[in-house]
Design an enzyme around this catalytic site. Structure first.
Site, PDB file in Angstrom:
ATOM      1  N   LYS A  95       0.812  -1.233   0.000  1.00 20.91           N
ATOM      2  CA  LYS A  95       0.000   0.000   0.000  1.00 20.91           C
ATOM      3  C   LYS A  95       0.840   1.275   0.000  1.00 20.91           C
ATOM      4  CE  LYS A  95      -4.266  -1.665   2.108  1.00 20.91           C
ATOM      5  NZ  LYS A  95      -5.270  -1.381   3.125  1.00 20.91           N
TER       6      LYS A  95
ATOM      7  N   ASP B 156     -10.436   3.471   2.080  1.00 24.91           N
ATOM      8  CA  ASP B 156     -10.762   3.011   3.440  1.00 24.91           C
ATOM      9  C   ASP B 156     -11.551   4.068   4.227  1.00 24.91           C
ATOM     10  OD1 ASP B 156      -9.705   0.493   3.229  1.00 24.91           O
ATOM     11  OD2 ASP B 156      -7.782   0.996   4.153  1.00 24.91           O
TER      12      ASP B 156
ATOM     13  N   ARG C  98      -0.100   2.127  21.926  1.00 25.82           N
ATOM     14  CA  ARG C  98       1.035   1.670  22.735  1.00 25.82           C
ATOM     15  C   ARG C  98       2.303   2.413  22.372  1.00 25.82           C
ATOM     16  NH1 ARG C  98       1.073  -4.797  21.898  1.00 25.82           N
ATOM     17  NH2 ARG C  98       1.599  -4.139  19.803  1.00 25.82           N
TER      18      ARG C  98
HETATM   19  P1  NAP Z   1      -1.355  -2.539  11.820  1.00 21.51           P
HETATM   20  O1  NAP Z   1      -0.873  -1.523  10.858  1.00 21.51           O
HETATM   21  O2  NAP Z   1      -0.503  -3.703  12.169  1.00 21.51           O
HETATM   22  O3  NAP Z   1      -1.723  -1.756  13.192  1.00 21.51           O
HETATM   23  C1  NAP Z   1      -2.183  -2.421  14.338  1.00 21.51           C
HETATM   24  C2  NAP Z   1      -2.312  -1.445  15.502  1.00 21.51           C
HETATM   25  O4  NAP Z   1      -2.817  -2.178  16.619  1.00 21.51           O
HETATM   26  C3  NAP Z   1      -0.975  -0.834  15.939  1.00 21.51           C
HETATM   27  O5  NAP Z   1      -1.196   0.453  16.407  1.00 21.51           O
HETATM   28  C4  NAP Z   1      -0.578  -1.757  17.109  1.00 21.51           C
HETATM   29  O6  NAP Z   1       0.228  -1.133  18.055  1.00 21.51           O
HETATM   30  C5  NAP Z   1      -1.936  -2.015  17.723  1.00 21.51           C
HETATM   31  N1  NAP Z   1      -1.925  -3.209  18.560  1.00 21.51           N
HETATM   32  C6  NAP Z   1      -1.573  -4.479  18.194  1.00 21.51           C
HETATM   33  N2  NAP Z   1      -1.657  -5.293  19.255  1.00 21.51           N
HETATM   34  C7  NAP Z   1      -2.058  -4.537  20.304  1.00 21.51           C
HETATM   35  C8  NAP Z   1      -2.305  -4.809  21.685  1.00 21.51           C
HETATM   36  N3  NAP Z   1      -2.156  -6.034  22.187  1.00 21.51           N
HETATM   37  N4  NAP Z   1      -2.688  -3.790  22.478  1.00 21.51           N
HETATM   38  C9  NAP Z   1      -2.819  -2.539  21.983  1.00 21.51           C
HETATM   39  N5  NAP Z   1      -2.615  -2.214  20.682  1.00 21.51           N
HETATM   40  C10 NAP Z   1      -2.224  -3.197  19.870  1.00 21.51           C
HETATM   41  O7  NAP Z   1      -2.725  -3.167  11.355  1.00 21.51           O
HETATM   42  P2  NAP Z   1      -3.890  -2.489  10.460  1.00 21.51           P
HETATM   43  O8  NAP Z   1      -3.647  -2.793   9.037  1.00 21.51           O
HETATM   44  O9  NAP Z   1      -4.039  -1.072  10.882  1.00 21.51           O
HETATM   45  O10 NAP Z   1      -5.166  -3.367  10.890  1.00 21.51           O
HETATM   46  C11 NAP Z   1      -5.669  -3.333  12.212  1.00 21.51           C
HETATM   47  C12 NAP Z   1      -6.908  -4.231  12.309  1.00 21.51           C
HETATM   48  O11 NAP Z   1      -7.931  -3.726  11.481  1.00 21.51           O
HETATM   49  C13 NAP Z   1      -6.672  -5.675  11.821  1.00 21.51           C
HETATM   50  O12 NAP Z   1      -7.403  -6.535  12.657  1.00 21.51           O
HETATM   51  C14 NAP Z   1      -7.251  -5.693  10.422  1.00 21.51           C
HETATM   52  O13 NAP Z   1      -7.726  -6.967  10.045  1.00 21.51           O
HETATM   53  C15 NAP Z   1      -8.404  -4.719  10.585  1.00 21.51           C
HETATM   54  N6  NAP Z   1      -8.765  -4.025   9.329  1.00 21.51           N
HETATM   55  C16 NAP Z   1     -10.074  -4.050   8.920  1.00 21.51           C
HETATM   56  C17 NAP Z   1     -10.440  -3.369   7.775  1.00 21.51           C
HETATM   57  C18 NAP Z   1     -11.885  -3.390   7.313  1.00 21.51           C
HETATM   58  O14 NAP Z   1     -12.143  -3.033   6.157  1.00 21.51           O
HETATM   59  N7  NAP Z   1     -12.824  -3.763   8.162  1.00 21.51           N
HETATM   60  C19 NAP Z   1      -9.476  -2.663   7.029  1.00 21.51           C
HETATM   61  C20 NAP Z   1      -8.150  -2.642   7.488  1.00 21.51           C
HETATM   62  C21 NAP Z   1      -7.808  -3.328   8.634  1.00 21.51           C
HETATM   63  P3  NAP Z   1       1.836  -1.078  17.936  1.00 21.51           P
HETATM   64  O15 NAP Z   1       2.105  -0.198  16.762  1.00 21.51           O
HETATM   65  O16 NAP Z   1       2.267  -0.515  19.226  1.00 21.51           O
HETATM   66  O17 NAP Z   1       2.259  -2.504  17.697  1.00 21.51           O
END
Ligand code: NAP
Length: 280
Positions: A65, A101, A150
């Site tokens: 992306k 998004d 975090r």
């Molecule tokens: P990402 O870039 O990996 O970001 C994940 C975020 O969650 C980071 O800020 C991370 O913190 C935090 N995190 C992870 N484990 C945690 C914990 N135990 N406690 C507190 N914070 C925590 O992932 P992403 O692409 O943004 O996606 C995030 C979620 O959204 C995923 O589950 C994905 O499947 C979902 N999603 C859904 C859609 C939809 O269309 N519905 C679209 C995109 C994503 P750190 O940076 O400190 O590790």
């Protein structure tokens, strides 16, 4: 016209895009193909050459992306501010990048009677999805955005410089006072509660103190522990299926110029995706 569309990612097997885009094409009588391509990071330049010659557009998922941006001939300002592109239109060999998004979650919130405009937003997480949501909320006139995360540097990077409406709080500061009693809208953009992730919220008292609308962008399982806690409190809440469907609907519109209307048509898509996820 025969549309030639695709999605790229690494891995790519899990993507629901061919199903959703294929169903929209079928419903609207759009002829062509929408294929999934497994493209590894070092294969991106070659895929871009192929796309310029052969495709009308493509969607992008992890990990391309951001990496795709230097290859584009143009980028929409919102996608630029997200630093991420999920949709590329190809016109006469020129590539234009977009990110759908933000419009996806906005449309999903509208179905819940919620709107970023004039609202206080509590955003949990500071990753890629959180950034798209944060930028859209600010673009749409949110009163304030509180990012709970975090890693403070990641939270700060979500907020445009000089925009005084954002603040970053530690994830451990989530409470009824800082979140549920303050926010009009809470969005979970962490993977907490997602099937297979293995970690979940410890407690849900941060939902108390007000009547926020809650969107958990996780959609597997269909009801996370967070959403169950919302339901028990009588809060308006939804999972991430709406965002997933609507980001695809907006991508389809960018590709084809055709509108796949909200309402019954989107319900049809949700039913198809639920079936594919075994939630039907
Ligand atoms: P990402 O870039 O990996 O970001 C994940 C975020 O969650 C980071 O800020 C991370 O913190 C935090 N995190 C992870 N484990 C945690 C914990 N135990 N406690 C507190 N914070 C925590 O992932 P992403 O692409 O943004 O996606 C995030 C979620 O959204 C995923 O589950 C994905 O499947 C979902 N999603 C859904 C859609 C939809 O269309 N519905 C679209 C995109 C994503 P750190 O940076 O400190 O590790």
């Amino acid at each position: 016209m025969e549309w030639k569309l695709a999605v790229i990612g690494d891995p790519i097997g899990h993507t629901l895009s061919p199903l959703i885009q294929g169903k929209m094409m079928e419903r609207l009588g759009v002829r062509g193909a929408y294929d999934a391509h497994h493209v590894q990071p070092d294969g991106l330049p070659e895929f871009i050459r192929y796309a310029r010659e052969n495709l009308d557009g493509f969607n992008i998922t992890i990990p391309h992306k951001r990496a795709v941006i230097p290859f584009l001939d143009g980028i929409d300002p919102y996608a630029q501010s997200c630093g991420a592109v999920n949709t590329v239109c190809v016109r006469e060999g020129k590539l234009s990048g977009y990110n759908t998004d933000g419009d996806g979650i906005r449309a999903a919130l509208a179905e819940m009677g919620a709107d970023f405009a004039g609202s206080r937003i509590a955003l949990l997480g500071a990753g890629g999805a959180a950034r798209s949501i944060c930028r859209k909320a600010l673009d749409c006139g949110a009163e304030a955005v509180r990012v709970f995360c975090r890693t403070p540097e990641k939270g700060k990077a979500l907020l445009p410089e000089g925009d005084g409406r954002g603040e970053v709080l530690p994830f451990s500061a989530l409470s009824a006072e800082s979140c549920g009693g303050w926010a009009d809208i809470i969005v979970n953009a962490t993977p907490l509660g997602m099937s297979g992730f293995g970690q979940d919220f410890g407690d849900f008292s941060f939902l108390d103190g007000g009547r926020p609308a809650v969107c958990d962008i996780v959609y597997k399982p269909s009801e996370t522990a967070l959403l169950r806690a919302c339901r028990e409190r009588g809060l308006v809440c939804r999972n991430g299926l709406g965002m997933l469907i609507y980001q695809a609907v907006y991508a389809f519109r960018l590709f084809t110029g055709m509108e796949f209307a909200a309402g019954p048509m989107a319900d049809f898509l949700q039913d198809e995706v639920k079936k594919a996820l075994g939630q039907g």
